[in-house]
Design an enzyme around this catalytic site. Structure first.
Site, mmCIF file in Angstrom:
data_model
loop_
_atom_site.group_PDB
_atom_site.id
_atom_site.type_symbol
_atom_site.label_atom_id
_atom_site.label_comp_id
_atom_site.label_asym_id
_atom_site.label_seq_id
_atom_site.Cartn_x
_atom_site.Cartn_y
_atom_site.Cartn_z
ATOM 1 N N THR A 83 -22.796 -16.591 -19.582
ATOM 2 C CA THR A 83 -21.845 -17.562 -19.061
ATOM 3 C C THR A 83 -20.584 -16.924 -18.428
ATOM 4 O O THR A 83 -20.398 -15.703 -18.594
ATOM 5 C CB THR A 83 -21.310 -18.302 -20.204
ATOM 6 O OG1 THR A 83 -20.092 -18.935 -20.078
ATOM 7 C CG2 THR A 83 -21.247 -17.102 -21.324
ATOM 8 N N CYS A 197 -20.273 -21.046 -12.413
ATOM 9 C CA CYS A 197 -20.650 -21.515 -13.791
ATOM 10 C C CYS A 197 -22.178 -21.303 -13.635
ATOM 11 O O CYS A 197 -22.684 -21.756 -12.876
ATOM 12 C CB CYS A 197 -19.963 -22.818 -14.193
ATOM 13 S SG CYS A 197 -20.768 -23.580 -15.607
#
Length: 239
Positions: A83, A197
């Site tokens: 992430t 992202c």
């Protein structure tokens, strides 16, 4: 091949993409029935998302450090955090383990510099776009200026990530919205765009973008495989 440890679950949709890419890149390098040696420690994203909204980054750092320690004890030789946003607490991870930690911004920064890009658009969660942990690393380590969308666009980009992509929902209208944001970044002088992202790769492919795309998920996974193989010869290209 060394063992790659992955802190996953943020969201599991992108963690599944990491697993797929790690194994595809390993097979491309080694051929035959090879795949990556890996471990994954999966956290519960509901807990993580609530702490993010509360701004409790100290508690988040503790959770990420615990997951990294679990991977190290399990035999991982390298840790990836699957992430972008949670790299806000990468110092907590690095302090907790003795094995290397591969920061997601570094393979992206290396690829941007190799392509001659010095000014890049950045899409991600509002934490990634608005805080300095990612933009600042690109600037200080790689000499790259990152442009982010305006406030309204940042809200929309963030909402689509959490309300749609984290649930595996991919909408054509959301793709169109991201395309308009990318075009606006291009008009401001961005030479390329970072999919900052790990879920955005589910929505935006290179052919969807007015700018060259640098996908942090793919670049991170490929760098991890390269590190794990450490010079075991290249035997084929990724299909």
């Amino acid at each position: 091949m060394k063992t790659i440890g992955v802190i996953g679950g943020m969201s599991w949709e992108s963690s599944a993409e990491y697993y797929r890419l790690l194994n595809r890149y390993a097979k491309a390098r080694l051929g035959g029935h090879h795949n990556a040696r890996s471990l994954m420690a999966t956290v519960d994203f509901a807990d993580i998302e609530a702490l993010q909204r509360a701004g409790d980054w100290d508690a988040l750092g503790v959770q990420m450090a615990q997951a990294a320690t679990q991977l190290e004890r399990g035999g991982a030789d390298l840790v990836l955090l699957a992430t972008n946003t949670m790299h806000r607490v990468c110092a907590s991870i690095e302090a907790a383990i003795a094995i290397p930690f591969l920061h997601i911004a570094d393979p992206t920064g290396d690829a941007l510099r190799a392509a001659g890009v010095t000014r890049v658009g950045l899409l991600g969660t509002r934490y990634t776009m608005e805080q300095d942990f990612y933009v600042g690393r690109l600037r200080s380590v790689h000499g790259i200026e990152a442009l982010v969308p305006d406030e309204r666009e940042r809200m929309d980009v963030h909402r689509i990530i959490y309300d749609e992509l984290c649930h595996g929902v991919v909408k054509a209208e959301s793709r169109g919205m991201y395309q308009r944001v990318i075009e606006a970044l291009a008009a401001r002088g961005a030479q390329a765009v970072i999919l900052g992202c790990t879920e955005i790769t589910l929505l935006i492919k290179p052919e969807d973008s007015a700018l060259p795309v640098f996908d942090t998920t793919a670049l991170h996974a490929q760098a991890a495989v390269d590190w794990a193989l450490e010079g075991q010869g290249h035997q084929g290209d990724l299909a």
